[in-house]
Design an enzyme around this catalytic site. Structure first.
Site, short mmCIF file in Angstrom:
data_model
loop_
_atom_site.label_atom_id
_atom_site.label_comp_id
_atom_site.label_asym_id
_atom_site.label_seq_id
_atom_site.Cartn_x
_atom_site.Cartn_y
_atom_site.Cartn_z
N ASP A 29 0.85 -1.20 0.00
CA ASP A 29 0.00 0.00 0.00
C ASP A 29 0.88 1.24 0.00
O ASP A 29 1.55 1.55 0.99
CB ASP A 29 -0.89 0.01 1.25
N TYR A 33 3.33 9.70 -0.61
CA TYR A 33 4.47 9.16 0.15
C TYR A 33 5.81 9.32 -0.58
O TYR A 33 6.86 9.11 0.01
CB TYR A 33 4.26 7.66 0.45
N LYS A 78 -2.55 5.95 -4.45
CA LYS A 78 -3.65 6.90 -4.19
C LYS A 78 -3.36 8.23 -4.87
O LYS A 78 -2.22 8.73 -4.80
CB LYS A 78 -3.78 7.13 -2.67
N HIS A 122 -7.20 9.73 -2.30
CA HIS A 122 -6.58 9.67 -0.96
C HIS A 122 -7.45 10.31 0.13
O HIS A 122 -7.63 9.74 1.20
CB HIS A 122 -5.21 10.34 -1.01
#
Ligand SMILES: NC(=O)C1=CN([C@@H]2O[C@H](COP(=O)(O)OP(=O)(O)OC[C@H]3O[C@@H](n4cnc5c(N)ncnc54)[C@H](OP(=O)(O)O)[C@@H]3O)[C@@H](O)[C@H]2O)C=CC1
Ligand SMILES: O=C(O)C(=O)[C@@H](O)[C@H](O)C(=O)CO
Length: 279
Positions: free
Chosen positions: A45, A50, A75, A108
């Site tokens: 994930d 990120y 996302k 997200h």
């Protein structure tokens, strides 16, 4: 490790136990994900936010595993809600992840106070990406029941809704809303970012079963039927967190952990009704 799979509302299946990479620094992501794949995880994930998608992509490519054996979620970031921005960001994710398709693509955050509250057109961009073969399954993250309802008019129900859940924040309202429309709940910060590991309710169960606190909490999530992907950069913890498929919590254990719920007071992350951060 043979992880149970859950069938989504579009017919695809997802490994119920995976591996999360929020706060895995980009330069470490390839090493961390490579180790997770060696340990046996087959579900990663990540997110555009990120900034470690390329490390994930390199680790999957170098693993020698067939692409079909690894389930990758990413996302769409908060700065890409407008449909043309979403489409460009999805193309970038495919390039960063070095893959032809994303197994599961999510919005997200709903950002109901931004973009005139319009996350429905963002959802339509994800539907288009799915129809173009860029994503196998599509879903949302941090959607409250009212946000889910707003998507009904598109006729496409999210396959998953990824939300904050851990023993101090059961988040049962959104979980029930997900279940009522056939959307699978994925839980984020399943260990409360480590904060619930020393709670005496958890440690007492762990001691009785000869297991660790993390293993007990991960079992609680699995037995509630949710999809769970704890994060760790530590190899021994990767092994520990995956070693949860050969024991069961009793109904009394489940009830005791349910009793740790503090409602809104237990929330660690931002409230999706208010969160408005655009990077
Ligand atoms: N959609 C969203 O908005 C969000 C999604 N997520 C997703 O959920 C994933 C998991 O949530 P996350 O917030 O990372 O937090 P977790 O609840 O998974 O906790 C991670 C923390 O727990 C520690 N830890 C992990 N395993 C153990 C263990 N066995 N014993 C002791 N400590 C342990 C880790 O330490 P260390 O790494 O140092 O070993 C880290 O500090 C994220 O990585 C991300 O993929 C998370 C937040 C928001
Ligand atoms: O990790 C994620 O997926 C998040 O969305 C969080 O980082 C979130 O943005 C947050 O916790 C901000 O404080």
């Amino acid at each position: 490790m043979t992880t149970p799979r859950i069938t989504l509302n579009d017919g695809h299946t997802i490994p119920q136990l995976g591996f999360g990479v929020w706060q895995v620094p980009p330069p470490e992501a390839e090493r961390v994900v490579a180790e997770a794949l060696q340990v046996g995880y087959r579900h990663i994930d990540t997110a555009q936010m990120y900034q470690n998608e390329s490390g994930v992509g390199r680790a999957v490519a170098a693993s020698g595993l067939p692409r079909a054996d690894v389930f990758i979620t990413t996302k769409v970031n908060n700065n890409a809600h407008r449909p043309t921005d979403a489409a460009a960001s999805i193309q970038r994710s495919l390039e960063e992840l070095a893959t032809d398709y994303i197994d599961l693509l999510l919005i997200h955050w709903p950002l109901p106070t931004q973009y005139d509250g319009d996350f429905v057109s963002t959802w339509e961009a994800l539907v288009a990406a799915r129809d173009a073969g860029q994503a196998r399954s599509i879903g949302v993250s941090n959607f409250q029941p009212a946000h889910l309802e707003a998507l009904h008019r598109t006729g496409v129900t999210p396959a998953v809704n990824q939300i904050e859940v851990h023993p101090r924040f059961s988040n049962n309202g959104p979980r029930a809303a997900n279940a009522a429309q056939g959307t699978v709940t994925e839980v984020w910060s399943p260990l409360g970012q480590g904060s619930v590991l020393t709670d005496p309710v958890i440690t007492a169960i762990a001691e009785r079963l000869g297991r660790t606190s993390a293993q007990v909490i991960i079992r609680w999530h699995l037995q509630r039927g949710d999809v769970v992907f704890p994060k760790t950069v530590t190899r021994s913890r990767m092994v520990e967190n995956a070693d949860v498929l050969d024991f069961q919590l009793t109904p009394e254990d489940l009830q005791a952990i349910d009793g740790m719920n503090k409602g809104e007071e237990g929330r660690i992350g931002p409230n999706p009704d208010q969160f408005d951060w655009i990077p």
